[in-house]
Design a protein around this motif. Structure first.
Motif, mmCIF file in Angstrom:
data_model
loop_
_atom_site.group_PDB
_atom_site.id
_atom_site.type_symbol
_atom_site.label_atom_id
_atom_site.label_comp_id
_atom_site.label_asym_id
_atom_site.label_seq_id
_atom_site.Cartn_x
_atom_site.Cartn_y
_atom_site.Cartn_z
ATOM 1 N N ASP A 138 0.778 -1.078 -0.051
ATOM 2 C CA ASP A 138 -0.040 0.075 -0.008
ATOM 3 C C ASP A 138 0.829 1.257 -0.024
ATOM 4 O OD1 ASP A 138 -1.582 2.206 0.523
ATOM 5 O OD2 ASP A 138 -2.762 1.225 2.167
ATOM 6 N N ILE A 139 1.066 1.940 -1.147
ATOM 7 C CA ILE A 139 1.972 3.007 -1.252
ATOM 8 C C ILE A 139 1.168 4.319 -1.303
ATOM 9 C CG2 ILE A 139 3.552 1.635 -2.300
ATOM 10 C CD1 ILE A 139 2.875 3.078 -5.038
ATOM 11 N N SER A 140 -0.007 4.294 -0.830
ATOM 12 C CA SER A 140 -0.838 5.458 -1.023
ATOM 13 C C SER A 140 -0.496 6.602 -0.355
ATOM 14 C CB SER A 140 -2.294 5.305 0.004
ATOM 15 O OG SER A 140 -2.877 4.135 -0.616
ATOM 16 N N ASP A 141 0.116 6.603 0.916
ATOM 17 C CA ASP A 141 0.977 7.683 1.453
ATOM 18 C C ASP A 141 1.992 8.315 0.319
ATOM 19 O OD1 ASP A 141 -0.772 7.487 3.718
ATOM 20 O OD2 ASP A 141 0.839 6.581 5.059
ATOM 21 N N ARG A 142 2.779 7.443 -0.295
ATOM 22 C CA ARG A 142 3.643 7.864 -1.103
ATOM 23 C C ARG A 142 2.917 8.714 -2.373
ATOM 24 N NH1 ARG A 142 7.522 3.395 -3.914
ATOM 25 N NH2 ARG A 142 5.891 3.894 -5.717
ATOM 26 N N ILE A 143 1.893 8.075 -2.859
ATOM 27 C CA ILE A 143 1.585 8.588 -3.988
ATOM 28 C C ILE A 143 1.196 10.080 -3.666
ATOM 29 C CG2 ILE A 143 -0.654 8.434 -5.599
ATOM 30 C CD1 ILE A 143 1.898 6.757 -6.097
ATOM 31 N N LYS A 144 0.284 10.249 -2.320
ATOM 32 C CA LYS A 144 -0.382 11.572 -2.048
ATOM 33 C C LYS A 144 0.833 12.518 -1.812
ATOM 34 C CE LYS A 144 -4.438 9.639 0.520
ATOM 35 N NZ LYS A 144 -4.766 9.298 1.850
ATOM 36 N N ALA A 145 2.079 12.225 -1.056
ATOM 37 C CA ALA A 145 3.235 12.984 -1.010
ATOM 38 C C ALA A 145 3.691 13.517 -2.488
ATOM 39 C CB ALA A 145 4.240 12.276 0.005
ATOM 40 N N GLU A 146 3.587 12.357 -3.342
ATOM 41 C CA GLU A 146 4.242 12.980 -4.819
ATOM 42 C C GLU A 146 3.342 13.954 -5.317
ATOM 43 O OE1 GLU A 146 4.709 9.018 -6.679
ATOM 44 O OE2 GLU A 146 6.729 8.638 -5.750
ATOM 45 N N GLN A 147 1.838 13.724 -5.290
ATOM 46 C CA GLN A 147 0.949 14.504 -5.961
ATOM 47 C C GLN A 147 0.854 15.847 -5.339
ATOM 48 O OE1 GLN A 147 -2.639 12.031 -5.285
ATOM 49 N NE2 GLN A 147 -2.610 11.183 -7.133
ATOM 50 N N ALA A 148 1.054 15.929 -3.834
ATOM 51 C CA ALA A 148 1.351 17.135 -3.377
ATOM 52 C C ALA A 148 2.609 18.235 -3.818
ATOM 53 C CB ALA A 148 1.272 17.122 -1.772
ATOM 54 N N LEU A 149 3.495 17.260 -3.830
ATOM 55 C CA LEU A 149 4.934 17.818 -4.095
ATOM 56 C C LEU A 149 4.703 18.384 -5.841
ATOM 57 C CD1 LEU A 149 7.818 18.448 -3.987
ATOM 58 C CD2 LEU A 149 8.255 16.139 -4.887
ATOM 59 N N ARG A 150 4.110 17.272 -6.629
ATOM 60 C CA ARG A 150 3.593 18.080 -8.047
ATOM 61 C C ARG A 150 3.005 19.243 -8.144
ATOM 62 N NH1 ARG A 150 3.031 13.265 -9.702
ATOM 63 N NH2 ARG A 150 1.026 13.242 -9.347
ATOM 64 N N LEU A 151 1.673 19.368 -7.257
ATOM 65 C CA LEU A 151 1.037 20.419 -7.087
ATOM 66 C C LEU A 151 1.640 21.650 -6.958
ATOM 67 C CD1 LEU A 151 -2.320 18.911 -5.492
ATOM 68 C CD2 LEU A 151 -2.002 19.921 -7.884
ATOM 69 N N GLU A 152 2.653 21.506 -5.761
ATOM 70 C CA GLU A 152 3.483 22.716 -5.371
ATOM 71 C C GLU A 152 4.442 23.047 -6.560
ATOM 72 O OE1 GLU A 152 3.153 24.423 -2.617
ATOM 73 O OE2 GLU A 152 1.426 23.288 -2.319
ATOM 74 N N GLN A 153 5.009 22.108 -7.213
ATOM 75 C CA GLN A 153 5.913 22.373 -8.257
ATOM 76 C C GLN A 153 5.089 23.082 -9.389
ATOM 77 O OE1 GLN A 153 7.180 18.427 -9.011
ATOM 78 N NE2 GLN A 153 9.111 18.940 -8.084
ATOM 79 N N GLU A 154 3.932 22.783 -9.502
ATOM 80 C CA GLU A 154 2.938 23.418 -10.542
ATOM 81 C C GLU A 154 2.786 24.746 -10.330
ATOM 82 O OE1 GLU A 154 -0.185 20.881 -11.155
ATOM 83 O OE2 GLU A 154 0.836 19.269 -12.401
ATOM 84 N N LYS A 155 2.419 25.220 -9.095
ATOM 85 C CA LYS A 155 2.137 26.387 -8.518
ATOM 86 C C LYS A 155 3.670 27.355 -8.649
ATOM 87 C CE LYS A 155 -1.291 25.203 -5.009
ATOM 88 N NZ LYS A 155 -1.388 25.088 -3.381
#
Length: 362
Positions: A138-155
């Motif tokens: 279960d890598i849900s926490d990792r995926i969420k962290a990667e998505q949050a990081l990607r959103l910040e990078q997009e911002k």
């Protein structure tokens, strides 16, 4: 002596069997204690049913072994079977090969989780595929962290692109050479709101800023529409350029059309006394150097004689008029209508023949 040898062999055989039993027991304990889900599917039977799941699988998915044994594990996919990773998984199963995929799966209670699944084939001594072993996490926490990081990078990317042109942003990321570049030909526009200094004495600073923001926001949209690079605003002055940072052959036409559109756009704004605004616009075409200098508070800017002349075209112009140089007129005379203003003295350049841009030819 022979009796002793037989006894020794027997005792050795007993010790070997005991060692094997202990190893098997440790293996089973390790699988049971593992934090990753482990499943075994029978590849010899139709639909590859599960024949074993370890306790971690039960904890991750919420399903007990009694509920899943004898079934294909695709039930974890829910109704979403269109994931690209599913196709990759099916291809690996068909080919009898190893693969690792990330799937969006669903627990028994319907909650989603990201499952990193590694599938490995097992072959018998005759090289026949018999089983698949699946290791899942279960890598849900990792995926969420990667998505949050990607959103910040997009911002951050959007913020940077609001400050600098994309080619310059890309260059800054890669640290490739100098960030200043010479362009043989570009067209520069300066615009100034007529009477804004007097207006500032009649309005509060916040009201003035709000009005200016509305006007410049309209100009920004026009710049985007015509593929023009906004350089900066200085007080109530607006500066833009076409033909860079990516060179193109239609820079003069793009600026001319934007200038005409700006004249129309400014008409929607009025002073507190109900009077319509007017703008002075100056345009010139020529060689410029553009780029970013310094190490703090980056700003993309232009330098060169052509820039100075464009600024003089605005400052020496008249309210409601678009003044252009002969260099700009030469590139537009087949498509736009001009009126000759005549010879005027331009600071730093002496006497120049300039023109009014009136409109576009039909």
């Amino acid at each position: 002596m022979a009796h002793d040898v037989t006894g020794s062999n027997w005792r050795g055989s007993q010790a070997y069997r005991k060692g094997v039993q202990e190893t098997v027991k440790l293996r089973d304990q390790a699988i049971a204690a593992s934090s990753v889900g482990i499943v075994i599917a029978d590849a010899r039977l139709p639909d590859m049913p599960l024949i074993y799941v370890n306790p971690a699988f039960e904890r991750i998915t919420g399903y007990s072994d009694a509920e899943v044994l004898g079934y294909n594990c695709r039930f974890l996919q829910g109704k979403d079977t269109s994931q690209p990773a599913v196709d990759q998984l099916r291809a690996a199963i068909k080919a009898g090969e190893n693969c690792t995929v990330t799937l969006l799966n669903y627990r028994k209670d319907g909650t989603p989780f990201w499952n990193e699944l590694t599938l490995s084939p097992i072959y018998d001594d005759g090289n026949n595929l018999t089983h698949f072993v699946g290791i899942q996490s279960d890598i849900s926490d990792r995926i969420k962290a990667e998505q949050a990081l990607r959103l910040e990078q997009e911002k951050s990317e959007r913020l940077l692109l609001n400050i600098l042109p994309k080619p310059i942003v890309d260059q800054l990321k890669q640290f490739e050479g100098s960030l200043a570049q010479q362009f043989t030909e570009a067209t520069i526009l300066f615009a100034d709101i007529v009477g804004f200094t007097q207006l500032s004495a009649q309005m509060s600073p916040l009201e003035l800023l709000n009005l200016l923001n509305q006007i410049f926001s309209v100009f920004d949209k026009l710049a985007e529409k015509h593929g023009i690079e906004k350089i900066k605003t200085i007080g109530d002055a607006y500066m833009a350029v076409a033909g860079l940072p990516v060179a193109n052959d239609h820079h003069a036409e793009a600026i001319a059309q934007m200038a005409l559109d700006m004249q129309q756009a400014i008409q929607q704004f009025k002073t507190p006394q109900g009077e319509r605004f007017q703008i002075r616009i100056g345009i010139n075409t020529g060689l410029v150097v553009a780029g970013v200098i310094g190490i703090k508070k980056f700003s993309y800017d232009l330098w060169g004689d052509a820039v100075n002349v464009a600024s003089r075209m605005e400052s020496s112009g008249l309210p409601g008029k678009i003044q252009v140089t002969a260099a700009t007129k030469e590139r537009l005379q087949d498509k736009y209508i001009f009126e000759q203003r005549g010879v005027i003295a331009v600071k730093g350049k002496g006497e120049m023949i300039n023109y009014w841009l009136v409109g576009k030819q039909k």
